[in-house]
Each structure stands twice: as C-alpha cells, then as structure tokens.
Scaffold this motif. Sequence first.
Motif, PDB file in Angstrom:
ATOM      1  N   LEU A 105       1.079  -1.113   0.045  1.00 26.23           N
ATOM      2  CA  LEU A 105       0.019  -0.179  -0.273  1.00 26.23           C
ATOM      3  C   LEU A 105       0.714   1.190   0.051  1.00 26.23           C
ATOM      4  CD1 LEU A 105      -2.734   1.108   0.120  1.00 26.23           C
ATOM      5  CD2 LEU A 105      -2.853   1.174   2.742  1.00 26.23           C
ATOM      6  N   GLY A 106       1.884   1.268   0.839  1.00 26.53           N
ATOM      7  CA  GLY A 106       2.779   2.377   0.597  1.00 26.53           C
ATOM      8  C   GLY A 106       3.459   2.685  -0.676  1.00 26.53           C
ATOM      9  N   ARG A 107       3.678   1.452  -1.328  1.00 25.31           N
ATOM     10  CA  ARG A 107       4.362   1.510  -2.618  1.00 25.31           C
ATOM     11  C   ARG A 107       3.078   2.011  -3.748  1.00 25.31           C
ATOM     12  NH1 ARG A 107       7.615  -3.964  -3.323  1.00 25.31           N
ATOM     13  NH2 ARG A 107       9.613  -3.353  -1.853  1.00 25.31           N
ATOM     14  N   GLU A 108       2.126   1.660  -3.444  1.00 21.79           N
ATOM     15  CA  GLU A 108       1.058   2.132  -4.172  1.00 21.79           C
ATOM     16  C   GLU A 108       0.417   3.656  -4.103  1.00 21.79           C
ATOM     17  OE1 GLU A 108      -3.863   1.439  -4.444  1.00 21.79           O
ATOM     18  OE2 GLU A 108      -2.695  -0.044  -3.550  1.00 21.79           O
ATOM     19  N   LEU A 109       0.586   4.299  -2.790  1.00 19.09           N
ATOM     20  CA  LEU A 109      -0.063   5.613  -2.744  1.00 19.09           C
ATOM     21  C   LEU A 109       1.154   6.678  -2.313  1.00 19.09           C
ATOM     22  CD1 LEU A 109      -2.411   4.836   0.416  1.00 19.09           C
ATOM     23  CD2 LEU A 109      -3.041   5.412  -2.098  1.00 19.09           C
ATOM     24  N   ALA A 110       2.439   6.079  -2.494  1.00 19.62           N
ATOM     25  CA  ALA A 110       3.495   7.179  -2.453  1.00 19.62           C
ATOM     26  C   ALA A 110       4.393   6.831  -3.672  1.00 19.62           C
ATOM     27  CB  ALA A 110       4.000   7.200  -1.127  1.00 19.62           C
TER      28      ALA A 110
END
Length: 520
Positions: A79-84
């Motif tokens: 999710l961190g890679r997806e959103l940032a």
Amino acid sequence: MTAHARIQAGARPPAGAGAAIEHYRAYKPRAFTRAERDRVTILFGGLHWRVERVLQGMLANLGYRSQVLPAATREDLLLGRELADIGQCCPTSFTTGNLARFLRAETQRFGADAVAQQYVHVTAGSCGACRFGQYHQSYELALRNLGLESFRLFLLGQDGLDQGSAGGGGLDLDLPFTLGAVWAIVLTDVLQDLEYQTRPYEKHAGETDRVVRECVEHLHQVFRDRPLRGRKWRSAMWHLGTDYFVAAMREVRRRFDRIEVDRLRVKPVVKITGEFYLQTVEGAPNYDIHRWLEAEGAEVYPAAISVWLDYLLRLAGQECEDRIGIERGARLKLAALRGVQRLLRWTHARMRRALGGVPRELPDQYELRRLAAPWFHSRLNGGEGDMLIGKALWAHRHKKAHMVCELSPYSCMPNTMSVGAMGAVLGRHPDLLYAPLEVKGDAEVHALSRCQMILTDAKRRAQQEYQDALECSGLSDAELRSVVADRPELTSATFRLPRYGVTGTAANLALHVARREARC
C-alpha cells in the motif's frame, strides 16, 4: 523573455505550454490546540512493542490520548508503494502504508472529516543524507491519495531536550515529555536484552514471553503514575536522582527470578545491526528476523535504541569539536554534550544493575569511532554512519557475538556505503562472520537462506568453543550438567554469568564451573 524569466516575473506561461507551474511548499499541518487534547488521539509507531506500550503510559501521564498503530505487515509495504513513491526505501513504504491502512479503515467507518478531527500522527523527523528526512513527504502524498489532505502530521526533532510547543500548543515537547520518552527507551532496552538472553534457554516454553508481557504492563503503569516534578530542570533532577524507576526494574527482576533456564544449550550469539527501523522493529518489515534466528537455534543480541541516542549525542559533540577555535562557546557546548552523554550511559548502567547486571552494557561510542576510522569517515553521518562498521568490529574483537547480521533496506544509500566498506574490513578480518541482508520486504526466502549459510558457520564455532571449554575443565557434558543441577542459582534467568574470554553462553558457564571447581 525566456521561460525562466517569465516564471521569475510571475507571468503566465504562453498558451499551449501546459498547466501553470506550482512551486514546492513545505508541509505545514493545521494547528493541534491544547483544547483538543481530551478528544484527539495521538497515533505513533515504528518501534518494538515494549517501548510503544510504555510510551503510551508516559503520554497518558501527561494528559494525552494515544494509540499505537498496528504492527506493520507486507500489505502495508504494498500500500505504501501504491500511494507514495514506489522507489522509496522499504522502511518508508512500510511506515507510510501502515499509517495509510489504519486511516483508510477508520475513514470507511467514520468518514474523512471525522478522522481528520479525531487523530493526529506524531513521528520522528530529521534531515541529511538519509531519506528519513523525507518521510513526512511520503505521508503527505499518501494522505492526498486517500483524500485526507487535512489530516495532521507532526515531526519531533532529534536535536533538543526542550523543543517547546508544537503546532498550536496541543503537544508540549518539554522536559517531562522528552525525559519520559528517554527513560521509557532505556528501561525497555534493558528489559529486551534480558528477555533475549533468557528465552533461548527457558526450560518451560512460553514462560519468558508471559513474564515479559507482565513486566511491560507493570512499566506502563509505572510511567502512567509517574510523579510530575515541574516542567524544567527540577524534572531533570528528579529523573536522575529518584529510585522510582530503579524500584520498577527490581520488580521486573523479581518476576524474571522465577524463570528456570538451561544455559548449557549450545547456541551461537548473533548481533543485529543495520538501519534503525529494520534493526529495531520486530515482524514483517525485517522478515521477523529475531524470532527466525531463535527458531534456527541462535541467541539474538538485539539492537538497543539507547545506542542510537548515544550516537546522536556523539554526532552533536563532533560538530562542536570541529568548531572549536572558530565558534565562540563551542568548547563549553561540547563539555555539556559530553555531560549529557555520560548521564545517559549512567542511567542505562543503573537500570542494568537493578536487573542484576545481566543486560549488556552500551558500547563506547568513541571506541566505535576509532575502530571504524580506517574504513569509514566519522563525519559521514547518514543513517548510522560509521557506527555500523564500529559495532561489527567491536562485537568481533570483544567476543560479543559469533556473527553479525546487518539489515539494510533496498536502495538505502547509507547502508550501501556501510556494506561496501565492510568488504575492506572482511579483507583484514576474514574470520568475522558477517551477513548483510538487503531487505526489500518481498524477498524473504533469498535473504534468510543467505543468513542461514553464515549461521551454520556460527553454530560450528559455538560448538567448538564449548568443546574447548569442556576440555579445559576436564568435565564431560553429563558431569557439567550434574554440577549445574546441584547449584540452583546457575539455572536462574537473573544469574549474572561472568565472561571468560569466549562468546557463547554454554562455554562461559562451563568455564565458570571449572573456575569454581578449581579445574581450569
């Protein structure tokens, strides 16, 4: 007029030139006021669970509502890679995704406006070569992508004991706050070290974990009930002079006294080093390396957060050293920093003594600097700087560990430099067992298999060390076990086992018995 000149003059771009240029603006959160304290919850995380729980007690003592974020998972990484930024290092992805996943779930329950009003997030901030200084930008980008632009983030600096009020007066970063946080770190550091020296040898599986949970809850209440002795230097003097925390640690010792251990289980000692987040956290972000190593038959030497605090003080002192003769008052400031450093180390030693002296002492920062100097310049201070080289050599030379496991985030510049420098160190010290693991969050099998190969060599060393100790003592393994069984203090978790120039716990116990029996 050039495009650059038009921008400088404030002119609009020509037709067809695309959207207007939006200049960078530093993130500035909406105020968190003192009147909101009773209804706003402070979110924090990113450390191991012991210190997080005790910090909750410290915050409650000061009148704050707080909640620890859930343990980070691989889903948080994705999710961190997806959103940032997909190119950010994995600690940033884990922490960004961890916050985002929690807030997204809360938003689905209560709505974005309610979440923005109900919570604020507090984390550490910094600047320099490491992307640690850009964490808040990743958080901000993730929040925008979640539709939570009005959510509030606050960064705590690492360069002051009393930083005043932050962002509207709702958060006072004063001495009671800072000293409470430091004491919580020191107490949980020595507790964690005792825990990791006990669990591999416990006779009744699960007993250490149960006692540790009890002790952490006890310390949570101790910090929740902490007497407040002023907001300035009276508070500092009380923390340094009181027996309040010593008594709390003596209670921890009494609980550990009941744990029976078998220290004649031969296990290699593995020192954990690396990037701060990966060496500190326990769980998915570092492939649960601590528990994995224990399951593979090792005794883990964990990374203490107090070492990082000691290192920050050393860095600040180095800056003063470089300014002596140039800046007025630099020598006096250096003396003050050295004094604070000595007080930190004295407090840590005091808490160790309350636990019978069993937890390990802090390494000398200036020895670490000296050991690392031929391979890593002490002024290159991104990440843990020269300390990673110094800790590896310190553990090897002083027989603190059979093996060093360094946890490096994928694409982390400071750790890449450290791993590169270690190539030269290993050329000079080929007998140093060193396992650098590049942690991507999704390459667990590769990383752990590499660690396992080096751990096999460490096991051989530990076994040979034990056999040499038996030969010195003139006792067989069965005879040694019979002697230990007749001396109940040797099976107590809080027995302070002397060191006899060897690394392993079993070998040191064999030599201790031999010395007492006048055999060696």
